[in-house]
Write an enzyme that holds these catalytic residues in place. Sequence first.
Site, mmCIF file in Angstrom:
data_model
loop_
_atom_site.group_PDB
_atom_site.id
_atom_site.type_symbol
_atom_site.label_atom_id
_atom_site.label_comp_id
_atom_site.label_asym_id
_atom_site.label_seq_id
_atom_site.Cartn_x
_atom_site.Cartn_y
_atom_site.Cartn_z
ATOM 1 N N TYR A 221 0.822 -1.205 0.000
ATOM 2 C CA TYR A 221 0.000 0.000 0.000
ATOM 3 C C TYR A 221 0.861 1.263 0.000
ATOM 4 C CZ TYR A 221 1.344 0.378 4.882
ATOM 5 O OH TYR A 221 2.071 0.513 6.026
ATOM 6 N N ASP B 61 -6.761 3.625 2.656
ATOM 7 C CA ASP B 61 -7.610 3.498 3.844
ATOM 8 C C ASP B 61 -8.341 4.809 4.128
ATOM 9 O OD1 ASP B 61 -6.780 0.871 4.309
ATOM 10 O OD2 ASP B 61 -5.147 1.493 5.634
ATOM 11 N N SER C 120 2.703 2.892 11.138
ATOM 12 C CA SER C 120 2.989 1.564 10.623
ATOM 13 C C SER C 120 1.681 0.861 10.302
ATOM 14 C CB SER C 120 3.780 0.748 11.652
ATOM 15 O OG SER C 120 3.768 -0.619 11.324
ATOM 16 N N LYS C 121 1.650 0.193 9.162
ATOM 17 C CA LYS C 121 0.463 -0.596 8.799
ATOM 18 C C LYS C 121 0.235 -1.701 9.822
ATOM 19 C CE LYS C 121 -2.718 -1.683 5.645
ATOM 20 N NZ LYS C 121 -3.821 -0.796 5.270
ATOM 21 N N ARG C 122 1.319 -2.228 10.383
ATOM 22 C CA ARG C 122 1.202 -3.317 11.367
ATOM 23 C C ARG C 122 0.410 -2.869 12.584
ATOM 24 N NH1 ARG C 122 6.630 -3.665 10.385
ATOM 25 N NH2 ARG C 122 7.100 -2.874 12.461
#
Length: 490
Positions: free
Chosen positions: A29, A271, A261-263
């Site tokens: 992404y 998004d 962070s995506k995590r």
Amino acid sequence: MDMTWFEEMEARIPRGTVRTRFAPSPTGYMHVGNLRTALYTWLIARHAGGTFILRIEDTDQGRLVEGAVDVIYKTLAECGLDHDEGPDVGGPVGPYVQTERRPFYGKYAELLVARGHAYRCFCEKSESEEDSGDFSRGDDPCRDLPREEADARAAAGEPFVIRQRIPHEGTTTFHDEIYGDITVENSTLDDQVLIKRDGLPTYNFANVVDDHMMGITHVVRGSEYLSSAPKYNLLYQAFGWDIPRYVHCSPVMRDAHNKMSKRHGDPSYEDLIAQGYLTEAVLNYVALLGWSPRGEREIFSLGELKEVFEMSGISKSPAIFDIDKLRHFNSEYIRAMSPEAFAKAAQPYIRQAVKSPAFDAAAIAALLQQRTEVLTEIPEKLDFFDELPAYGTELFVHKKSKSDEASSREVLQKLLPMLEELAVWDNEGLLAAMTKLAEEMGVKNAKVMWPVRIAAAGKAVTPGGATEIASILGREETLRRIRIALEKLG
């Protein structure tokens, strides 16, 4: 070494204008930090009337994600960050995908070896160790191998990497547009890998070669690359190339201690759009994550940003991503839209809740525009149009309008025949009828409007007032709902 090929490559390089590049890795992404880098890079080029280049850095084959390149193209196009050169549009210094440039890197690495600025290393090291640079120069027996011996071992098929030969002594100083001059001891720098065993370059080597071959004048990247900049400088100097202007940007943080962070569930550009934010608002807000314009103004279109953007406004301090601030920006952008543009943007969200084609989506949008912060709020505001929700008569009690169940019953009983005979069913006609009733009853307009709103919507909070809702519902549905209210009120 025959220099003809290198001279031909030099002759291809455009010179004399600002040239910047956005060089993402197609690993998924587009996170907010990526988007900011793309935006700043585009703004530097456009502000100077220069060239903006898209380059895909796909040498890290293990992390590639299918479809990620499409996400990059789609995001740049949606944001209006048009590129002048790139894989899809071509240009004078292609190819613009790193794996398609693979033959170039070996030639330049061999040139460094020939000049004594790099060497072949035959030591067994894992790829992770190579990539991390976790390798002690002093312990590397290959650094001082005679050139003839190294060439012979390579010719015999022995696997090797090519490492940069960092000087043992002295210092290296580089200049950054944000951080100024930074000097490091050469003894603290590792002999980083330039070419891996599979023949592909490391990121640190490929981006230097590509930036030079593409005539890049300004390199925008995250401040985490400050520690690598001295090694980049030494590579430029080893080749005898001009060093581009470095622009290292501070990180975008989730809070005072953690990078986004995506995590950790932090939103990507996609998004944010899915959450109901407008691209223009996201871009405006992202521009201010680490950059300050002159003066107090904060709302800028992309065209206006292009005019006012100065590198001197970029901050060394980390920027904290504040979703509430973005929400404020988004509401400002929504309010500033033309009614037609908002209706178009809002229609998919309106139709999530209002399925009946009998209700005009554009008329509903007009109710919402000044009351909406993010587009995803819209469906929950409209759940009463298709079906009157169950509600209790306590909603008719409203202190401010001085309404209660008895007064509401009286209002609706008197209003019903007036509305049944109303000649033109629109907002103006409805307002005139309700105002007339208020005058006849000797009460304020609110005492008439409140029970009509509750009867029409079955809820206290609505995106429009009594006349607006009734106008959209239409004569028959409004009258039906008023009769239901009268039944409830006894």
